[in-house]
Structures are given as C-alpha cells and as structure tokens.
Motif scaffolding. Structure first.
Motif, PDB file in Angstrom:
ATOM      1  N   VAL A 293      44.535  36.133  42.485  1.00 32.84           N
ATOM      2  CA  VAL A 293      45.297  35.175  41.686  1.00 32.84           C
ATOM      3  C   VAL A 293      46.331  35.897  40.832  1.00 32.84           C
ATOM      4  N   THR A 294      47.546  35.373  40.812  1.00 29.80           N
ATOM      5  CA  THR A 294      48.628  35.973  40.023  1.00 29.80           C
ATOM      6  C   THR A 294      48.538  35.552  38.557  1.00 29.80           C
ATOM      7  N   ARG A 295      48.729  36.517  37.689  1.00 33.15           N
ATOM      8  CA  ARG A 295      48.898  36.246  36.263  1.00 33.15           C
ATOM      9  C   ARG A 295      50.329  36.649  35.924  1.00 33.15           C
ATOM     10  N   PRO A 296      51.261  35.680  35.923  1.00 29.82           N
ATOM     11  CA  PRO A 296      52.693  35.960  35.792  1.00 29.82           C
ATOM     12  C   PRO A 296      53.028  36.899  34.638  1.00 29.82           C
ATOM     13  N   GLY A 297      53.836  37.893  34.947  1.00 32.36           N
ATOM     14  CA  GLY A 297      54.284  38.848  33.947  1.00 32.36           C
ATOM     15  C   GLY A 297      53.273  39.873  33.529  1.00 32.36           C
ATOM     16  N   VAL A 298      52.057  39.791  34.069  1.00 30.36           N
ATOM     17  CA  VAL A 298      50.994  40.713  33.661  1.00 30.36           C
ATOM     18  C   VAL A 298      50.426  41.485  34.858  1.00 30.36           C
ATOM     19  N   GLY A 299      49.914  40.758  35.842  1.00 31.42           N
ATOM     20  CA  GLY A 299      49.291  41.413  36.977  1.00 31.42           C
ATOM     21  C   GLY A 299      48.534  40.446  37.847  1.00 31.42           C
ATOM     22  N   TYR A 300      47.322  40.831  38.269  1.00 31.75           N
ATOM     23  CA  TYR A 300      46.539  40.017  39.187  1.00 31.75           C
ATOM     24  C   TYR A 300      45.064  40.007  38.776  1.00 31.75           C
ATOM     25  N   LEU A 301      44.384  38.978  39.243  1.00 29.95           N
ATOM     26  CA  LEU A 301      42.967  38.834  38.967  1.00 29.95           C
ATOM     27  C   LEU A 301      42.249  38.502  40.263  1.00 29.95           C
ATOM     28  N   LEU A 302      41.147  39.181  40.529  1.00 24.88           N
ATOM     29  CA  LEU A 302      40.316  38.843  41.682  1.00 24.88           C
ATOM     30  C   LEU A 302      39.219  37.907  41.200  1.00 24.88           C
ATOM     31  N   SER A 303      39.260  36.685  41.705  1.00 31.96           N
ATOM     32  CA  SER A 303      38.251  35.717  41.308  1.00 31.96           C
ATOM     33  C   SER A 303      36.874  36.195  41.692  1.00 31.96           C
ATOM     34  N   SER A 304      35.944  36.137  40.776  1.00 32.75           N
ATOM     35  CA  SER A 304      34.587  36.632  41.026  1.00 32.75           C
ATOM     36  C   SER A 304      33.673  35.535  41.557  1.00 32.75           C
ATOM     37  N   GLN A 305      34.263  34.537  42.203  1.00 30.29           N
ATOM     38  CA  GLN A 305      33.472  33.423  42.748  1.00 30.29           C
ATOM     39  C   GLN A 305      32.562  33.899  43.856  1.00 30.29           C
TER      40      GLN A 305
ATOM     41  N   THR B 264      36.269  53.790  51.289  1.00 27.05           N
ATOM     42  CA  THR B 264      36.579  55.073  51.907  1.00 27.05           C
ATOM     43  C   THR B 264      37.222  54.885  53.279  1.00 27.05           C
ATOM     44  N   THR B 265      36.644  54.001  54.081  1.00 25.65           N
ATOM     45  CA  THR B 265      37.175  53.776  55.436  1.00 25.65           C
ATOM     46  C   THR B 265      38.227  52.681  55.457  1.00 25.65           C
ATOM     47  N   GLY B 266      38.256  51.848  54.401  1.00 24.90           N
ATOM     48  CA  GLY B 266      39.209  50.753  54.367  1.00 24.90           C
ATOM     49  C   GLY B 266      38.770  49.547  55.175  1.00 24.90           C
ATOM     50  N   GLN B 267      37.518  49.513  55.592  1.00 30.82           N
ATOM     51  CA  GLN B 267      37.031  48.388  56.393  1.00 30.82           C
ATOM     52  C   GLN B 267      36.578  47.254  55.480  1.00 30.82           C
ATOM     53  N   LEU B 268      37.170  46.079  55.701  1.00 23.27           N
ATOM     54  CA  LEU B 268      36.832  44.899  54.917  1.00 23.27           C
ATOM     55  C   LEU B 268      36.113  43.898  55.814  1.00 23.27           C
ATOM     56  N   ILE B 269      35.048  43.314  55.281  1.00 26.07           N
ATOM     57  CA  ILE B 269      34.331  42.264  56.001  1.00 26.07           C
ATOM     58  C   ILE B 269      34.308  41.021  55.124  1.00 26.07           C
ATOM     59  N   ARG B 270      34.754  39.917  55.709  1.00 25.48           N
ATOM     60  CA  ARG B 270      34.701  38.638  55.016  1.00 25.48           C
ATOM     61  C   ARG B 270      34.034  37.625  55.935  1.00 25.48           C
ATOM     62  N   ASP B 271      32.942  37.052  55.487  1.00 30.79           N
ATOM     63  CA  ASP B 271      32.192  36.076  56.281  1.00 30.79           C
ATOM     64  C   ASP B 271      31.878  36.620  57.668  1.00 30.79           C
TER      65      ASP B 271
ATOM     66  N   ALA C   2      31.578  44.877  46.681  1.00 32.04           N
ATOM     67  CA  ALA C   2      31.324  43.495  47.087  1.00 32.04           C
ATOM     68  C   ALA C   2      31.740  42.548  45.973  1.00 32.04           C
ATOM     69  N   SER C   3      32.368  41.438  46.369  1.00 30.45           N
ATOM     70  CA  SER C   3      32.737  40.387  45.435  1.00 30.45           C
ATOM     71  C   SER C   3      32.766  39.083  46.220  1.00 30.45           C
ATOM     72  N   GLY C   4      31.811  38.208  45.956  1.00 26.87           N
ATOM     73  CA  GLY C   4      31.716  36.979  46.731  1.00 26.87           C
ATOM     74  C   GLY C   4      31.527  37.298  48.203  1.00 26.87           C
ATOM     75  N   PRO C   5      32.329  36.700  49.081  1.00 31.24           N
ATOM     76  CA  PRO C   5      32.203  36.964  50.516  1.00 31.24           C
ATOM     77  C   PRO C   5      32.928  38.223  50.983  1.00 31.24           C
ATOM     78  N   LEU C   6      33.565  38.940  50.058  1.00 34.31           N
ATOM     79  CA  LEU C   6      34.325  40.136  50.408  1.00 34.31           C
ATOM     80  C   LEU C   6      33.458  41.383  50.267  1.00 34.31           C
ATOM     81  N   HIS C   7      33.424  42.200  51.321  1.00 33.97           N
ATOM     82  CA  HIS C   7      32.675  43.454  51.305  1.00 33.97           C
ATOM     83  C   HIS C   7      33.603  44.557  51.822  1.00 33.97           C
ATOM     84  N   LEU C   8      33.877  45.530  50.986  1.00 39.12           N
ATOM     85  CA  LEU C   8      34.845  46.575  51.308  1.00 39.12           C
ATOM     86  C   LEU C   8      34.233  47.962  51.228  1.00 39.12           C
ATOM     87  N   ASN C   9      34.439  48.750  52.269  1.00 38.13           N
ATOM     88  CA  ASN C   9      34.148  50.176  52.218  1.00 38.13           C
ATOM     89  C   ASN C   9      35.452  50.835  51.810  1.00 38.13           C
TER      90      ASN C   9
END
Length: 227
Positions: free
Chosen positions: A215-227, A140-147, A131-138
């Motif tokens: 969010v993209t971090r150019p030349g490095v990778g990505y960041l998932l905002s923990s909002q 194993t099954t790949g099921q994502l729930i948002r709001d 879970a991260s903010g409104p994102l909830h991911l299983n």
C-alpha cells in the motif's frame, strides 16, 4: 570474490570513471567494455559477465534493443545507466528486463554499491525465511510463494519485498527502502522505487490497481499490510 563487469557505453569518460571507482573499491572485479551495442550482445554470450552496465544512447543501435537481445538468451543482471529520466523510459527499461535503472549524472560509489547488490548470489548470506499472511519469501534465493504458487522475483524486487515484510504493518520510507536495497539513498530513488513497486504488484496482487498487500503512503513510502 572475483566478478566480471561488462560496460556497454560510448562515453569514454564514463567508462574511465567507472573503472577508476572499481580500482578503488572493488579491485577483484575484471572490467571489459565496448561502445557498440551489437558487440556488447556478442560479449555477453562469449564472456559471460556477472553484470552488465548498459547505456541507452549507443552509436549503432538502441540500448533498448540491446536489452531485448540479451534477454533472449541470458538472465545476467543488467543495470541501465542513462540521461533519460522520463518515467516512461524507466518503466520500459525495467519491464523489458533491466534489473536496475540509474540516471546520469550519478555518484561513482553509488554505482559500485548498486552493481555489488546485483552480483550477490544465493548462499552468500545466511538463509532467511520471511512470512506475512499468504506471502512466504526466501530472501536469499528470492523465491516467493503465495497460496502455494511460486512467483519469480528479480534481485531488486526480492530485496524490496523482504524489507517490507520485515516491517509488515508499518510504513517504510523511500529512504529506508533505498538503503536496504542499494546500501544508500540517492537522487530519484523514490521514482525508481515506484516502478519496481508497480512491477512487484503485478506479480503478487490480485488487482495491481487496488493493492491489498503493498500500500502506498503518498509522500512517505509504502506499507505491507499484515493481513
């Protein structure tokens, strides 16, 4: 665990190389192959393989057409293996339903690892709820729930998002994501990941062009905002 692999490829050397790699690293796998796209579609229906390796340059039809035909009746994992490295082709392949895209030449063990990643089924690993903010991911099954809305993710998208969620608030490098998804970093990983991230944003972001989560971090990778 026994798996059935279908290779749709007209280059006999590629078929032999893949078969040899599987004899060494995954002996339980049964391999069937054809050099023709139309026959490949028929084999998907009759043989019900666990994963399909698909070349785009086939003698009788376009690999893209084969991909589209298979997706009309099957959700079998499909890995495109091709010399076509243009971003437009990668985007087209993934948006038309491919689960992964590998550019030739490739390392044999890299292909085996990425095929294995696509054939892992729910229940093979301990269930993990993220879970991260409104994102909830299983994961194993790949099921994502948002709001309270269910969102279907591919195997690859689920693994990418799961890795980002485990490291929410921190920049995750391209290499780290590639290793988490495919078991190893590899040439052109950053380019392929960019396309997967784009598709993931289209599913979870309100405005994919101005992402609030991934969010993209150019030349490095990505960041998932923990909002």
């Amino acid at each position: 665990m026994k798996r059935k692999l279908l290779i749709i490829e007209d280059d006999e050397q590629i078929v032999e190389a893949v078969s040899l790699a599987f004899q060494i690293r995954w002996r339980e796998a049964e391999i069937i192959s054809t050099r023709y796209g139309k026959k490949g579609v028929e084999l998907v229906a009759s043989e019900q393989p666990d994963v399909v390796v698909l070349d785009l340059g086939l003698p009788d039809t376009s690999g893209f057409d084969v991909l589209r035909e298979i997706r009309r009746f099957s959700d079998v994992p499909i890995i495109i293996v091709t010399v076509r490295a243009e971003e437009a082709d990668i985007i087209k392949g993934l948006e038309w339903g491919a689960d992964d895209y590998i550019i030739k030449p490739f390392r044999q063990m890299e292909l085996v690892a990425r095929i294995k990643a696509q054939t892992r089924r729910p229940g093979q690993t301990e269930q993990e709820e993220l879970a991260s903010g409104p994102l909830h991911l299983n994961s194993t099954t790949g099921q994502l729930i948002r709001d309270n809305k269910k969102i279907d993710l591919t195997v690859t998208e689920s693994k990418i998002l799961g890795h980002l969620m485990r490291n929410a608030g921190h920049v995750v490098t391209h290499s780290s994501i590639a290793e988490a998804v495919w078991g190893d970093d590899y040439p052109a990983a950053a380019e392929t990941l960019r396309v997967h991230i784009r598709r993931l944003r289209e599913k979870i972001e309100r405005d994919p062009s101005n992402p609030e989560f991934v969010v993209t971090r150019p030349g490095v990778g990505y960041l998932l905002s923990s909002q």
